[in-house]
Scaffold this motif. Structure first.
Motif, PDB file in Angstrom:
ATOM      1  N   THR A  46       6.455   4.509  17.273  1.00 20.65           N
ATOM      2  CA  THR A  46       7.502   5.114  16.432  1.00 20.65           C
ATOM      3  C   THR A  46       7.383   4.732  14.962  1.00 20.65           C
ATOM      4  O   THR A  46       8.199   5.169  14.147  1.00 20.65           O
ATOM      5  N   ILE A  47       6.409   3.892  14.609  1.00 22.25           N
ATOM      6  CA  ILE A  47       6.327   3.426  13.219  1.00 22.25           C
ATOM      7  C   ILE A  47       5.046   3.910  12.556  1.00 22.25           C
ATOM      8  O   ILE A  47       4.104   4.320  13.226  1.00 22.25           O
ATOM      9  N   GLY A  48       5.055   3.842  11.234  1.00 24.35           N
ATOM     10  CA  GLY A  48       3.821   4.180  10.511  1.00 24.35           C
ATOM     11  C   GLY A  48       3.869   5.499   9.768  1.00 24.35           C
ATOM     12  O   GLY A  48       2.842   6.159   9.572  1.00 24.35           O
ATOM     13  N   ALA A  49       5.069   5.878   9.306  1.00 24.28           N
ATOM     14  CA  ALA A  49       5.203   7.135   8.568  1.00 24.28           C
ATOM     15  C   ALA A  49       4.393   7.096   7.274  1.00 24.28           C
ATOM     16  O   ALA A  49       4.276   6.054   6.642  1.00 24.28           O
ATOM     17  N   GLU A  50       3.813   8.232   6.898  1.00 21.09           N
ATOM     18  CA  GLU A  50       2.982   8.325   5.692  1.00 21.09           C
ATOM     19  C   GLU A  50       3.796   8.914   4.544  1.00 21.09           C
ATOM     20  O   GLU A  50       4.688   9.737   4.780  1.00 21.09           O
ATOM     21  N   TRP A  76      15.858  -5.314   2.616  1.00 19.55           N
ATOM     22  CA  TRP A  76      14.841  -6.359   2.502  1.00 19.55           C
ATOM     23  C   TRP A  76      13.637  -6.111   3.392  1.00 19.55           C
ATOM     24  O   TRP A  76      12.619  -6.786   3.253  1.00 19.55           O
ATOM     25  N   ASN A  77      13.720  -5.152   4.354  1.00 27.06           N
ATOM     26  CA  ASN A  77      12.644  -5.082   5.351  1.00 27.06           C
ATOM     27  C   ASN A  77      11.369  -4.436   4.829  1.00 27.06           C
ATOM     28  O   ASN A  77      10.278  -4.722   5.324  1.00 27.06           O
ATOM     29  N   PHE A  78      11.511  -3.534   3.835  1.00 25.86           N
ATOM     30  CA  PHE A  78      10.344  -3.013   3.113  1.00 25.86           C
ATOM     31  C   PHE A  78      10.623  -3.232   1.632  1.00 25.86           C
ATOM     32  O   PHE A  78      10.963  -2.302   0.916  1.00 25.86           O
ATOM     33  N   PRO A  79      10.484  -4.480   1.170  1.00 28.47           N
ATOM     34  CA  PRO A  79      11.042  -4.820  -0.144  1.00 28.47           C
ATOM     35  C   PRO A  79      10.298  -4.238  -1.333  1.00 28.47           C
ATOM     36  O   PRO A  79      10.814  -4.241  -2.441  1.00 28.47           O
ATOM     37  N   THR A  99       9.002  12.664  15.162  1.00 28.01           N
ATOM     38  CA  THR A  99       8.528  12.509  16.543  1.00 28.01           C
ATOM     39  C   THR A  99       7.015  12.299  16.524  1.00 28.01           C
ATOM     40  O   THR A  99       6.281  13.054  15.872  1.00 28.01           O
ATOM     41  N   TYR A 100       6.576  11.258  17.183  1.00 33.08           N
ATOM     42  CA  TYR A 100       5.142  10.982  17.324  1.00 33.08           C
ATOM     43  C   TYR A 100       4.709  11.388  18.728  1.00 33.08           C
ATOM     44  O   TYR A 100       5.420  11.127  19.695  1.00 33.08           O
ATOM     45  N   ILE A 101       3.534  11.977  18.837  1.00 35.06           N
ATOM     46  CA  ILE A 101       2.954  12.302  20.134  1.00 35.06           C
ATOM     47  C   ILE A 101       1.778  11.348  20.357  1.00 35.06           C
ATOM     48  O   ILE A 101       0.862  11.288  19.530  1.00 35.06           O
ATOM     49  N   PRO A 144       8.023  14.199   4.784  1.00 38.66           N
ATOM     50  CA  PRO A 144       9.446  13.857   4.718  1.00 38.66           C
ATOM     51  C   PRO A 144       9.795  12.733   5.675  1.00 38.66           C
ATOM     52  O   PRO A 144       9.271  12.669   6.794  1.00 38.66           O
ATOM     53  N   PHE A 145      10.684  11.842   5.230  1.00 40.25           N
ATOM     54  CA  PHE A 145      11.099  10.698   6.035  1.00 40.25           C
ATOM     55  C   PHE A 145      12.622  10.668   6.070  1.00 40.25           C
ATOM     56  O   PHE A 145      13.274  10.659   5.036  1.00 40.25           O
ATOM     57  N   GLY A 146      13.170  10.624   7.281  1.00 41.76           N
ATOM     58  CA  GLY A 146      14.623  10.534   7.400  1.00 41.76           C
ATOM     59  C   GLY A 146      15.041  10.967   8.781  1.00 41.76           C
ATOM     60  O   GLY A 146      14.200  11.321   9.610  1.00 41.76           O
ATOM     61  N   GLN A 185       0.826  -1.211   0.000  1.00 44.54           N
ATOM     62  CA  GLN A 185       0.000   0.000   0.000  1.00 44.54           C
ATOM     63  C   GLN A 185       0.865   1.267   0.000  1.00 44.54           C
ATOM     64  O   GLN A 185       0.526   2.255  -0.638  1.00 44.54           O
ATOM     65  N   GLU A 186       1.994   1.218   0.695  1.00 48.49           N
ATOM     66  CA  GLU A 186       2.891   2.393   0.689  1.00 48.49           C
ATOM     67  C   GLU A 186       3.386   2.690  -0.718  1.00 48.49           C
ATOM     68  O   GLU A 186       3.541   3.850  -1.106  1.00 48.49           O
ATOM     69  N   ALA A 187       3.645   1.617  -1.480  1.00 43.77           N
ATOM     70  CA  ALA A 187       4.086   1.814  -2.863  1.00 43.77           C
ATOM     71  C   ALA A 187       2.946   2.388  -3.708  1.00 43.77           C
ATOM     72  O   ALA A 187       3.159   3.271  -4.549  1.00 43.77           O
ATOM     73  N   ALA A 220       7.950  -1.206  -0.641  1.00 48.31           N
ATOM     74  CA  ALA A 220       7.740   0.209  -0.295  1.00 48.31           C
ATOM     75  C   ALA A 220       9.009   1.043  -0.493  1.00 48.31           C
ATOM     76  O   ALA A 220       8.970   2.089  -1.153  1.00 48.31           O
ATOM     77  N   ILE A 221      10.127   0.584   0.070  1.00 50.11           N
ATOM     78  CA  ILE A 221      11.336   1.429  -0.009  1.00 50.11           C
ATOM     79  C   ILE A 221      11.818   1.608  -1.454  1.00 50.11           C
ATOM     80  O   ILE A 221      12.096   2.739  -1.863  1.00 50.11           O
ATOM     81  N   PRO A 222      11.868   0.546  -2.265  1.00 46.12           N
ATOM     82  CA  PRO A 222      12.208   0.776  -3.675  1.00 46.12           C
ATOM     83  C   PRO A 222      11.248   1.784  -4.332  1.00 46.12           C
ATOM     84  O   PRO A 222      11.681   2.625  -5.126  1.00 46.12           O
ATOM     85  N   ALA A 223       9.973   1.697  -3.991  1.00 49.73           N
ATOM     86  CA  ALA A 223       9.001   2.629  -4.578  1.00 49.73           C
ATOM     87  C   ALA A 223       9.282   4.068  -4.151  1.00 49.73           C
ATOM     88  O   ALA A 223       9.189   5.000  -4.960  1.00 49.73           O
ATOM     89  N   TRP A 224       9.651   4.261  -2.865  1.00 53.15           N
ATOM     90  CA  TRP A 224       9.964   5.627  -2.400  1.00 53.15           C
ATOM     91  C   TRP A 224      11.113   6.228  -3.195  1.00 53.15           C
ATOM     92  O   TRP A 224      11.239   7.439  -3.301  1.00 53.15           O
ATOM     93  N   LYS A 225      11.990   5.368  -3.676  1.00 55.84           N
ATOM     94  CA  LYS A 225      13.181   5.875  -4.374  1.00 55.84           C
ATOM     95  C   LYS A 225      12.960   5.924  -5.886  1.00 55.84           C
ATOM     96  O   LYS A 225      13.209   6.934  -6.537  1.00 55.84           O
ATOM     97  N   GLN A 241      12.015  -5.400  12.913  1.00 53.11           N
ATOM     98  CA  GLN A 241      12.967  -5.178  11.822  1.00 53.11           C
ATOM     99  C   GLN A 241      12.582  -3.968  10.969  1.00 53.11           C
ATOM    100  O   GLN A 241      12.574  -4.030   9.748  1.00 53.11           O
ATOM    101  N   ARG A 242      12.214  -2.888  11.614  1.00 53.10           N
ATOM    102  CA  ARG A 242      12.014  -1.625  10.894  1.00 53.10           C
ATOM    103  C   ARG A 242      13.091  -0.675  11.354  1.00 53.10           C
ATOM    104  O   ARG A 242      13.458  -0.686  12.545  1.00 53.10           O
ATOM    105  N   CYS A 243      13.542   0.211  10.445  1.00 53.11           N
ATOM    106  CA  CYS A 243      14.478   1.265  10.875  1.00 53.11           C
ATOM    107  C   CYS A 243      13.802   2.115  11.926  1.00 53.11           C
ATOM    108  O   CYS A 243      14.460   2.743  12.743  1.00 53.11           O
ATOM    109  N   THR A 244      12.469   2.170  11.858  1.00 50.13           N
ATOM    110  CA  THR A 244      11.711   3.015  12.774  1.00 50.13           C
ATOM    111  C   THR A 244      11.239   2.257  14.021  1.00 50.13           C
ATOM    112  O   THR A 244      10.547   2.831  14.860  1.00 50.13           O
ATOM    113  N   ALA A 245      11.597   0.977  14.136  1.00 52.70           N
ATOM    114  CA  ALA A 245      11.123   0.179  15.275  1.00 52.70           C
ATOM    115  C   ALA A 245      11.566   0.805  16.591  1.00 52.70           C
ATOM    116  O   ALA A 245      12.641   1.399  16.684  1.00 52.70           O
TER     117      ALA A 245
HETATM  118  C1  UN1 Z   1      12.017   1.392   7.453  1.00 48.38           C
HETATM  119  O1  UN1 Z   1      11.918   0.681   8.428  1.00 48.38           O
HETATM  120  O2  UN1 Z   1      13.065   1.423   6.803  1.00 48.38           O
HETATM  121  O3  UN1 Z   1       7.269   4.403   9.258  1.00 48.38           O
HETATM  122  C2  UN1 Z   1      10.920   2.166   6.885  1.00 48.38           C
HETATM  123  C3  UN1 Z   1       7.348   3.204   9.066  1.00 48.38           C
HETATM  124  C4  UN1 Z   1       7.229   2.668   7.675  1.00 48.38           C
HETATM  125  C5  UN1 Z   1       8.540   2.704   6.963  1.00 48.38           C
HETATM  126  C6  UN1 Z   1       9.689   2.164   7.721  1.00 48.38           C
HETATM  127  N1  UN1 Z   1       6.262   3.452   6.939  1.00 48.38           N
HETATM  128  O4  UN1 Z   1       7.555   2.426   9.957  1.00 48.38           O
END
Ligand code: UN1
Length: 492
Positions: free
Chosen positions: A441-445, A149-152, A435-437, A449-451, A103-105, A154-159, A280-284
């Motif tokens: 910590t996960i679920g960015a739309e 590989w963790n968002f196989p 930052t989430y209030i 901006p993401f980073g 769905q993110e893609a 979605a992440i390619p689609a973002w790029k 296994q999310r960067c945002t975990a």
């Molecule tokens: C990642 O873990 O590299 O905000 C991306 C999120 C997802 C993307 C995570 N939409 O957790």
């Protein structure tokens, strides 16, 4: 089945003739295919194709490029379920999360496709009469995309989606753990009418494909998501060529829970952020920082809920937590747990490789919670990328912020509080890109901006309107219609 690289609009064998196999981490007897273990010769062919396609593709009107993205979005929608099933089989995340990944893609295809009718520049008055000043966006060129590989999907689609929308061409090296997802995505691009050479896919490892791609003289930009260690190396290859390098790397994302927080709400957010995608999310969330007064109460409830999480194959709707991606990840997590115990953290639950019954067929790890973790401990500092949560006690709000910021990373973060003043202070004081209030910590739309800051990135942001910044160069244009030589800066 033997899959091939995709170069210049054709499925071709690799020059090496060697292959590697993709397995299901929940059940290694389930294979997703054999893929070419390519090398620099394949990268060369792919970059040549991207180079040849660039001139024509960059001249296609951006709204037309956007229409291709809408078509891609349509097809992703149509194949969403089938793609999600393949993703769950290939990297293990539970099916509902795999659907979210696809769905993110889809969201990115529509969001960024519409940017084809914007791609705004600025116009501004000149300091001289009869002169127009404007600026427009130009593509960067040939972009090397290296994805994890963790968002196989979605992440390619973002790029890839913003890159091609902006008129760039792409050579893509997907992670060796998820080649089948990459193949499926490229099949969709192909069926959507992608012109040949605009996106090229080369399967293979980091040393054989990633490094030659990053070093290639005709590559104008690298966009990478993965470990800080690899990102740092890629940045150096990029620096040698003075090209743009976009990096999204590690995280050690904290959730702060203050005494006035809604604890039940916080527990839902913590469970989802720490153990969703098996951590296994960067945002975990891997660090939980709890104010003294609610520390014991929160932990008790949290451990109770964690013990009830069901491990299993992500295709089974009863599963809460799927496998980790491969054996080496499983062993790495076990080593971190050992270190945690050795350095004096209190193991409250989990901590072991799970191999009862059907779990023995794959790579599972029990959801793990450590209490009384202190900033000196390795499990507080290093990214584990698995279902391991480290909990520490904070004296008060200021102490919590200090602990949250005591890290070399800065991707996502969260605070649970009912105090509007503290919530607003935290928005400024937590050092992180997100930052989430009162949410985890996960679920960015995709339209924001993401980073991250610190060692999570090098200043760029993908997704959102900032994705356009990443994949374009500014061109400034002066049009003098005075019919004489006018000199700026007041020179006669
Ligand atoms: C990642 O873990 O590299 O905000 C991306 C999120 C997802 C993307 C995570 N939409 O957790």
């Amino acid at each position: 089945m033997l899959f091939k690289n995709y170069i210049n609009g054709e499925w071709v064998d690799s020059a090496t003739g060697k292959t590697f196999t993709s397995f299901n981490p929940a059940d290694t007897s389930d294979e997703l295919g054999e893929f070419p273990a390519s090398d620099a010769r394949d990268v060369e062919r792919a970059v040549e194709a991207a180079d040849r396609a660039f001139r024509e593709w960059s001249r296609v009107p951006a709204p037309k490029r956007g229409e291709l993205l809408f078509e891609i979005g349509e097809r992703l929608k149509r194949h969403k379920e089938e793609l999600a099933q393949i993703m769950t089989r290939e990297m293990g995340k539970v099916l509902k999360e795999a659907r979210g990944d696809v769905q993110e893609a889809i969201d990115m295809a529509y969001y960024i496709g519409a940017e084809g009718r914007r791609l705004f520049g600025h116009t501004t008055p000149s300091e001289l009469p009869n002169k127009h000043c404007l600026s427009m966006r130009r593509p960067v060129g040939r972009v090397g995309v290296i994805t994890p590989w963790n968002f196989p999907i979605a992440i390619p689609a973002w790029k890839i989606f913003p890159a091609i929308l902006a008129g760039n061409t792409v050579v893509w090296k997907p992670a060796t753990d998820t080649p089948r997802c990459a193949y499926e995505l490229v099949k969709i691009l192909e069926a959507s009418g992608l012109p040949k050479g605009v996106v090229n896919l080369v399967f293979g490892g980091g040393n054989d494909v990633g490094i030659p791609l990053a070093k290639h003289p005709k590559i104008d930009m690298i966009s990478f998501t993965g470990s800080t260690e690899t990102g740092r190396a890629i940045y150096q290859y990029g620096a040698a060529k003075l090209i743009r390098v976009h990096l999204e790397m590690g995280g050690k994302n904290p959730i702060i829970v203050l005494e006035d927080a809604d604890l039940d709400l916080a527990i839902e957010g913590i469970l989802w952020s720490a153990f969703g995608t098996t951590g296994q999310r960067c945002t975990a969330c891997s660090r939980l920082i709890v104010e003294d007064g609610v520390y014991e109460k929160l932990l008790e409830k949290l451990v109770d809920r964690t013990k009830k999480l069901r491990l299993g194959n992500g295709l089974d709707p009863a599963t809460d937590v799927g496998p980790v991606v491969n054996r080496s990840a499983q062993e790495k997590i076990a080593r971190y747990v050992e270190l945690g115990v050795k350095e004096g953290a209190k193991l409250l639950c989990g901590g072991r490789i799970a191999k009862d019954g059907a779990l023995a067929k794959g790579f599972f790890f029990e959801p793990t919670i450590f209490a009384d973790v202190t900033p000196e401990m390795t499990i507080f500092r290093e990214e584990i990328f698995g279902p391991v949560l480290s909990v520490c006690k904070a004296k008060d709000y200021d102490d919590a912020i200090r602990l949250a910021n005591h890290t070399s990373f800065g991707l996502s973060s969260s605070i649970y509080t009912q105090d509007i003043n503290k919530a607003h202070r935290a928005m400024e004081e937590i050092e992180a890109g997100i930052t989430y209030i009162n949410s985890g910590t996960i679920g960015a739309e995709v339209h924001l901006p993401f980073g991250g800051v610190k060692e999570t990135g090098n200043g760029g942001r993908e997704s959102g309107w900032t994705a356009i910044e990443e994949y374009t160069e500014w061109k400034t244009i002066y049009v003098d219609f005075s019919g004489r030589l006018q000199k700026a800066q007041g020179i006669d």
